[in-house]
Design a protein around this motif. Structure first.
Motif, PDB file in Angstrom:
ATOM      1  N   ASP A 163       1.228  -1.378   0.160  1.00 13.89           N
ATOM      2  CA  ASP A 163      -0.086  -0.024  -0.106  1.00 13.89           C
ATOM      3  C   ASP A 163       1.154   1.536  -0.179  1.00 13.89           C
ATOM      4  O   ASP A 163       1.776   1.377   1.139  1.00 13.89           O
ATOM      5  CB  ASP A 163      -0.940  -0.058   1.273  1.00 13.89           C
ATOM      6  CG  ASP A 163      -1.924   0.564   1.124  1.00 13.89           C
ATOM      7  OD1 ASP A 163      -2.132   1.471   1.377  1.00 13.89           O
ATOM      8  OD2 ASP A 163      -3.514   0.865   0.556  1.00 13.89           O
ATOM      9  N   TRP A 184      -2.251  -9.036  -9.516  1.00 14.22           N
ATOM     10  CA  TRP A 184      -4.126  -9.433  -9.179  1.00 14.22           C
ATOM     11  C   TRP A 184      -3.792 -10.515  -9.029  1.00 14.22           C
ATOM     12  O   TRP A 184      -4.104 -11.495  -9.508  1.00 14.22           O
ATOM     13  CB  TRP A 184      -4.937  -7.848  -9.997  1.00 14.22           C
ATOM     14  CG  TRP A 184      -5.720  -8.267  -8.857  1.00 14.22           C
ATOM     15  CD1 TRP A 184      -7.355  -8.180  -9.317  1.00 14.22           C
ATOM     16  CD2 TRP A 184      -5.865  -7.440  -7.839  1.00 14.22           C
ATOM     17  NE1 TRP A 184      -7.646  -8.677  -8.683  1.00 14.22           N
ATOM     18  CE2 TRP A 184      -7.446  -7.579  -7.160  1.00 14.22           C
ATOM     19  CE3 TRP A 184      -5.388  -6.780  -6.985  1.00 14.22           C
ATOM     20  CZ2 TRP A 184      -8.209  -6.899  -6.154  1.00 14.22           C
ATOM     21  CZ3 TRP A 184      -6.016  -5.887  -6.558  1.00 14.22           C
ATOM     22  CH2 TRP A 184      -7.393  -6.387  -5.529  1.00 14.22           C
ATOM     23  N   LYS A 204      -7.630  -9.379  -2.698  1.00 14.23           N
ATOM     24  CA  LYS A 204      -9.490  -8.634  -2.564  1.00 14.23           C
ATOM     25  C   LYS A 204      -9.221  -8.191  -1.067  1.00 14.23           C
ATOM     26  O   LYS A 204      -9.595  -6.819  -0.887  1.00 14.23           O
ATOM     27  CB  LYS A 204      -9.906  -9.003  -3.585  1.00 14.23           C
ATOM     28  CG  LYS A 204     -10.484  -8.713  -4.480  1.00 14.23           C
ATOM     29  CD  LYS A 204     -11.618  -9.544  -4.948  1.00 14.23           C
ATOM     30  CE  LYS A 204     -12.875  -8.754  -5.127  1.00 14.23           C
ATOM     31  NZ  LYS A 204     -12.736  -6.922  -5.697  1.00 14.23           N
ATOM     32  N   TRP A 225      -7.411  -6.420   0.538  1.00 16.60           N
ATOM     33  CA  TRP A 225      -6.537  -4.616   1.060  1.00 16.60           C
ATOM     34  C   TRP A 225      -6.683  -3.836   0.225  1.00 16.60           C
ATOM     35  O   TRP A 225      -7.637  -2.969   0.338  1.00 16.60           O
ATOM     36  CB  TRP A 225      -5.317  -5.418   0.747  1.00 16.60           C
ATOM     37  CG  TRP A 225      -4.397  -5.722   1.763  1.00 16.60           C
ATOM     38  CD1 TRP A 225      -4.401  -5.000   3.063  1.00 16.60           C
ATOM     39  CD2 TRP A 225      -4.404  -7.322   2.198  1.00 16.60           C
ATOM     40  NE1 TRP A 225      -3.540  -6.300   4.015  1.00 16.60           N
ATOM     41  CE2 TRP A 225      -3.628  -7.321   3.792  1.00 16.60           C
ATOM     42  CE3 TRP A 225      -4.301  -8.513   0.926  1.00 16.60           C
ATOM     43  CZ2 TRP A 225      -3.716  -8.739   3.663  1.00 16.60           C
ATOM     44  CZ3 TRP A 225      -3.863  -9.334   1.361  1.00 16.60           C
ATOM     45  CH2 TRP A 225      -3.316 -10.072   3.133  1.00 16.60           C
ATOM     46  N   TRP A 226      -7.164  -4.248  -1.534  1.00 14.01           N
ATOM     47  CA  TRP A 226      -7.700  -3.159  -2.651  1.00 14.01           C
ATOM     48  C   TRP A 226      -8.949  -4.215  -2.421  1.00 14.01           C
ATOM     49  O   TRP A 226      -9.516  -5.155  -3.028  1.00 14.01           O
ATOM     50  CB  TRP A 226      -6.654  -2.951  -3.113  1.00 14.01           C
ATOM     51  CG  TRP A 226      -5.272  -2.572  -2.541  1.00 14.01           C
ATOM     52  CD1 TRP A 226      -5.114  -1.817  -2.031  1.00 14.01           C
ATOM     53  CD2 TRP A 226      -4.030  -3.134  -1.289  1.00 14.01           C
ATOM     54  NE1 TRP A 226      -3.989  -1.395  -1.322  1.00 14.01           N
ATOM     55  CE2 TRP A 226      -3.515  -2.955  -1.303  1.00 14.01           C
ATOM     56  CE3 TRP A 226      -4.093  -5.189  -2.182  1.00 14.01           C
ATOM     57  CZ2 TRP A 226      -1.762  -3.267  -1.518  1.00 14.01           C
ATOM     58  CZ3 TRP A 226      -3.061  -5.177  -1.791  1.00 14.01           C
ATOM     59  CH2 TRP A 226      -1.815  -3.984  -1.647  1.00 14.01           C
ATOM     60  N   ASP A 227      -9.642  -3.027  -3.411  1.00 17.70           N
ATOM     61  CA  ASP A 227     -10.932  -3.684  -3.912  1.00 17.70           C
ATOM     62  C   ASP A 227     -10.510  -4.472  -5.704  1.00 17.70           C
ATOM     63  O   ASP A 227     -11.903  -5.071  -6.065  1.00 17.70           O
ATOM     64  CB  ASP A 227     -11.891  -2.338  -4.497  1.00 17.70           C
ATOM     65  CG  ASP A 227     -12.820  -1.888  -2.999  1.00 17.70           C
ATOM     66  OD1 ASP A 227     -13.097  -2.461  -2.176  1.00 17.70           O
ATOM     67  OD2 ASP A 227     -13.012  -1.038  -2.692  1.00 17.70           O
ATOM     68  N   SER A 228      -9.923  -3.608  -6.461  1.00 18.87           N
ATOM     69  CA  SER A 228      -9.291  -3.662  -7.371  1.00 18.87           C
ATOM     70  C   SER A 228      -7.871  -3.135  -8.311  1.00 18.87           C
ATOM     71  O   SER A 228      -7.366  -3.165  -7.454  1.00 18.87           O
ATOM     72  CB  SER A 228     -10.515  -3.094  -8.748  1.00 18.87           C
ATOM     73  OG  SER A 228      -9.794  -2.331  -8.904  1.00 18.87           O
ATOM     74  N   ASP A 237      -6.457  -2.122 -10.156  1.00 24.58           N
ATOM     75  CA  ASP A 237      -6.743  -0.548 -10.542  1.00 24.58           C
ATOM     76  C   ASP A 237      -6.423   0.879  -8.985  1.00 24.58           C
ATOM     77  O   ASP A 237      -6.967   2.123  -9.307  1.00 24.58           O
ATOM     78  CB  ASP A 237      -8.442  -0.043 -11.324  1.00 24.58           C
ATOM     79  CG  ASP A 237      -8.128  -0.648 -13.217  1.00 24.58           C
ATOM     80  OD1 ASP A 237      -7.241  -1.259 -13.337  1.00 24.58           O
ATOM     81  OD2 ASP A 237      -9.541  -1.276 -13.398  1.00 24.58           O
ATOM     82  N   ASP A 238      -6.973  -0.027  -8.139  1.00 23.39           N
ATOM     83  CA  ASP A 238      -6.832   1.015  -6.488  1.00 23.39           C
ATOM     84  C   ASP A 238      -5.612   2.063  -6.880  1.00 23.39           C
ATOM     85  O   ASP A 238      -4.363   1.079  -7.219  1.00 23.39           O
ATOM     86  CB  ASP A 238      -6.884   0.021  -5.819  1.00 23.39           C
ATOM     87  CG  ASP A 238      -7.033   0.972  -3.923  1.00 23.39           C
ATOM     88  OD1 ASP A 238      -6.254   2.417  -4.796  1.00 23.39           O
ATOM     89  OD2 ASP A 238      -8.041   0.232  -3.111  1.00 23.39           O
TER      90      ASP A 238
END
Length: 167
Positions: A59, A106, A111, A113-116, A118-119
């Protein structure tokens, strides 16, 4: 590549085993120097032998990576303790915003930690190894017996093969 220790295995065999075990184990303890202290935490490794790299999705907002540009030397520890197999990798770390590589790496696991892919908060942490060590021990029961025998007799235990290689 220079072979640092000779334990009956060739440089190529030790290096191949390091790549094989890290890919199998997949989870690494990432150790780094912040400039003030050593820190360590677990990360999921994407092992790419052909690219000679270990990739991690991290992140952007995590302060724990702020020092990487100043102190890029890191250590990755991989442990398959039930099997008595361990790998330590020394390497140089680099953070980037390589969106194509982030999308390639990916997975549904990300998921959490992040939605997609593209985050915009996702960053790519790449570790390029320059040294690896492998401990390829016999099974745990045999290791316990060897350690017990060594403790009773005072002999040094032979706990399996160990080799180091410049990567």
């Amino acid at each position: 590549m220079a072979h640092e220790e000779d334990h009956g295995k060739s440089l190529a065999e030790i290096e191949a085993r390091a790549w094989e075990l890290t890919e199998k184990i997949q989870f690494a303890l990432f150790s780094t120097w912040t400039g003030e202290k050593l820190e360590q935490w677990p990360l999921t490794a994407h092992v790419d032998k052909e690219a000679r790299a270990f990739y991690f999705l991290v992140d952007k907002g995590a302060a724990r990576y702020n020092h990487i540009e100043t102190y890029p030397d890191v250590m990755l520890g991989f442990s398959d303790s039930p099997g008595g197999k361990y790998v330590v990798i020394n390497g140089k770390a680099e953070l980037s915003n390589d969106r194509a590589k982030i999308k390639e790496l990916w997975s549904p696991f990300a998921k959490a930690w992040w939605d997609s892919a593209d985050d915009p908060a996702i960053r790519l942490l790449t570790v390029t190894p320059y040294r690896g060590e492998v401990w390829d021990s016999p099974n745990k029961l045999v290791s316990a017996a060897i350690m017990l025998t060594a403790a009773v007799t005072g002999a040094k235990p032979a706990v399996g093969e160990h080799g180091a290689v410049r990567m």
